[in-house]
Structures are given as C-alpha cells and as structure tokens.
Scaffold this active site. Structure first.
Site: not given
Ligand code: S3P
Length: 456
Positions: A25-26, A98, A126, A171, A323, A398
C-alpha cells in the site's frame, strides 16, 4: 448488523497453499504520486487496487496527471513534472486513507493551488496537525476543523521555502509530506527522525532521479533533499505488502497442521519487525528466494503451525511493525506466557483507536489484555483462545482481518460487524483465506445466524 458482517470458524484442518497477496500500500501510493510529479510516463506493475490507493489515483488525475489502468495491477501515469500539478476542480475525497491525505498535503503545499481535502468518518477524525504544522512553515496555509481535522482547505505556496524539521513522532507519513513539499522548494530540505521509519519515499526519490543524502546513526536518520530536481519517469514494480502477508502467515502459525507460503513479500528492513518478533516467539517462519526487485528486497515467506511463547517487544521496534500490532496481539493470545508490546501510543491515531479496538477484539474473544501506559500486555497459558464473540471493526480494515484470523484459530467462531473496509488494503482477502482452508470458513452472517465452521 450491516450486510457486510461475516464470521470465521475453524477449518478443522490446516491451512495450506502458496499465494500472492496484493501490492504494498505504501509503495503503491507513492508510485502514483511520483509518477504524477515526473516528466514522462511511469509504468507501475503490481499496484494495489484497494480503495485507499484508488483514491490516490483519482486525486492524481484531479491534479492534472494522466492515470490509466492498462491491466490488473498495471497502471500508467503521465506526469506533469515537479511544480506542475494543477488546481483540482473539486474536493479531493481521500476516503479512509491517512497516507493519501497526509502525503497529498505535502504535494499541495509546494504548488500554488487551492484545494479542499476530505475523507470518511474515520479519516475526518484523525489528526492532521502533524503535517499541517510543519508544512505551514514553507508558506502553505491550511484551514481545518477543530484539531486541524478534515475537511481541510489548503492554499499551497507559490515559492515554498525549504523546511528543516525534526519529527516529534516517528511517522513516515509526516516525513514524506515534508519531503514532497521540499521537492518544490529551492535549496535543501532536511528531516531528522529520532526513530527510523519506512523509507519508501527516500527510495523512490532516488529511483526517480532526485539527489538525497541519508545519514544513519543507530535508529536516528537525517535526510537531506535537494529541491527542484527534474524527476524522470521510472518503472515501479510493487512488491507484495508485508502488512497484508501478515494475516495469512499468522493464521498459518495458529491453525494446527498449517503451512502457507506468501510469494514475493516486501522485506524492506524497516517493515519486517513482525517477522522478527514472531521468530522470537518461536514461530517457524522461513524466507526463501530472497532477491531485490524494483529496488526493494523481496522473498517468499513460509509459515508453519508453531507453538508460540510470550515476548517483550521494545518500543523502538514499533515503527517497523506499526500496522501489525492487532494481528500480533491475536498471535499473543495463543502464546504461552506474557507478551508485552511496548510504546504503542501511535496506535491510538490509526484508522481507529487501534489500541482500544485490539483490547476490545481480544475481550470479545475471551482473552484478557491490559493497557499499561502505552504498553499492551497479554498473559496467556498457550491454550487456544476461546473466541465466540462479535468484534466491532470501527471502520478499520486491520481490526476486521485480525478478528477473522482469530476466528479461524479459536475454539469457537468469531463474527465481525463489518468487513467492507477490508477492501481498503486487501481486496480478495476472504476468498484467499477460504482457498487456503479449502472451504468457506469465512462467510457472511446476517446477525442471527452463527458464523461458519466451528469444527472443534
Ligand atoms: C504509512 C506509514 C504508517 C502506516 C501507514 C502507512 C506510509 O503511518 O501506519 O499504514 O505509507 O507512510 P505513520 O507513518 O503515520 O506511522
């Protein structure tokens, strides 16, 4: 209960097979964004076609890039060059993502455009200040709801200043937002991270021709980016997402008689904290065929049923498995001894408050867990978790998948209230797990019916 409620029960035999899981995904988000910023046409293969990434694809189109799906997982992006994105004609809806929202804030900050970002109820809750605060220093202006939350109006800077920023929280999203803004600034953008986080943005910057220096000292990293490079289109091969591979692999560790291989899993060392932890717990987890594909380490990972023991996981490992904690907590529910997962404060601001949602997941399945400060503590005796409950997913993919893994391994079936969000990161999850089980062990429930399976 909503129509997408489902239940998972024991397959009554081991899970077995060799599978591929969807793309990372990233890396998928970044491939589309870098494609949009590059000169020329970027070919992407293995792109995750989950909801989150499709939002980024739509946003890149709205910002002027040509984005085309050539075949399943094969996408083509004709970019506009650094500084060349155009003002979107409508609100950008980032759905549940996000990563998309925060990285796009970085992109917009460096372009002289006005844009409004929104998302679903989870994303609108968020924190965005973690990106809008540093990005404001480059000259961009952000106006959002209380707490800096979405919807957010962005006025990008015409002549952005380079930033020099020390991350207050580990982050990769914040680091990436600052670096993306830095692409449009004259001079050197500098980001310092006290704990190394996933470095896909740095890898891709290099891959597309930017000049980047990275200094590493223990866990600390300093990244310096030379602004206003000409990014050139470059092919991207997206590896299978280790965060998605985690679900079938942990299921195989927990269901007696299982042996499952996930092929071509991304093994970037800043993403493999779960595998290291599971091995410390005694997991039979073997990597074969390790290789480098498209600039990222990948390998085939095989998990076989294992008796696990409790471990103490340091907080410094959190960024490399951020995650994976919900599914790790499920694994800990089957281990003998106490598992202490330290330093999980960041889990409170994920798609849900994942710390609370994980404790509630365990509680619904008869497993006591406690939160001590930012630590999650699960003390067990190695027996199968009882199961039998219904887990509330809180719009969190998740949590939904972790609960279904719990259901496959626990004594009694487990239901989840909503599986719809699984599509944000792992389309095809239910079918794939049923394939490994050789039957419909995960199936829809209408609230009245019991989940399937239940073979003792
Ligand atoms: C991501 C970084 C992580 C992770 C998210 C994806 C990324 O978030 O939880 O799923 O692609 O950069 P943080 O960097 O905010 O911890």
């Amino acid at each position: 209960m909503r129509a997408s409620a489902a239940g998972a029960g024991s397959p009554g035999r081991g899970l077995s097979g060799r599978i591929g899981v969807p793309g990372d995904k990233s890396i998928s988000h970044r491939a589309l964004m870098f494609g949009a910023l590059a000169v020329g046409t970027t070919e992407i293969t293995g792109l995750l076609e989950g909801e989150d990434v499709l939002r980024t694809a739509a946003a890149m189109r709205a910002l002027g890039a040509e984005v085309e799906r050539v075949a399943p997982g094969h996408w083509r992006v004709a970019g506009r060059g650094v500084g060349g994105l155009v003002e979107p004609a409508d609100v950008l809806d980032m759905g549940n993502s996000g990563t998309a929202a925060r990285l796009i804030c970085g992109l917009l900050a460096g372009h002289p455009v006005f844009a409004v970002l929104t998302g679903d109820a989870s994303l609108r809750g968020r924190p965005m200040r973690r990106v809008t605060e540093p990005l404001s220093a480059c000259g961009a202006r952000f106006t959002g709801r209380a707490g800096g939350r979405l919807p957010l109006a962005v006025e990008g800077a015409a002549d952005p200043l380079p930033l020099d920023y020390v991350l207050p929280v580990p982050s990769a999203q914040v680091k990436s937002a600052v670096l993306l803004a830095g692409l449009c600034a004259r001079g050197i953008t500098r980001v310092e991270e006290p704990e190394a986080t996933r470095d896909h943005t740095e890898n891709m910057l290099r891959h597309f021709g930017a000049v980047l220096r990275v200094e590493a000292e223990g866990h600390r990293r300093v990244i310096e980016l030379e602004g206003q490079p000409e990014l050139r289109a470059a092919p991207v091969v997206v590896p299978a997402d280790p965060s998605s591979a985690a679900f079938p692999l942990v299921a195989a560790l927990l269901v007696p008689g299982s042996r499952v291989t996930v092929a071509g899993v991304g093994l970037n060392p800043l993403r493999t904290g779960l595998f290291a932890t599971l091995r410390e717990m005694g997991a039979d987890l073997v990597v074969s065929g390790a290789r480098v594909e498209g600039g990222e380490s990948v390998g085939d990972v095989t998990a076989s049923f294992s008796e696990l023991r409790g471990v103490d996981v340091p907080g410094s490992r959190a960024p490399s498995m951020i995650d994976e904690y919900p599914v790790l907590a499920v694994a800990a529910a089957f281990a003998r001894g106490t598992t202490r997962l330290r330093g999980l404060g960041e889990l409170r601001v994920k798609e849900s408050d994942r710390l609370a949602a994980t404790v509630a997941l365990l509680a619904a399945c008869g497993v006591a867990a406690s939160v001590e400060g930012d630590d999650l503590v699960i003390a067990r005796d190695g027996a199968r978790a009882p199961g039998g409950g219904t887990v509330v997913t809180h719009m969190d993919h998740r949590i939904a998948m972790s609960a279904l893994v719990m259901g496959l391994a626990s004594e009694r079936p487990v239901a989840v209230d909503d599986t719809g969000f699984i599509d944000t990161s792992f389309p095809g999850f239910v079918g794939m797990m049923n394939g490994l089980a050789g039957g419909a062990v995960i199936a829809p429930v209408d609230g009245a019916a019991s989940p399937p399976g239940g073979v003792p």
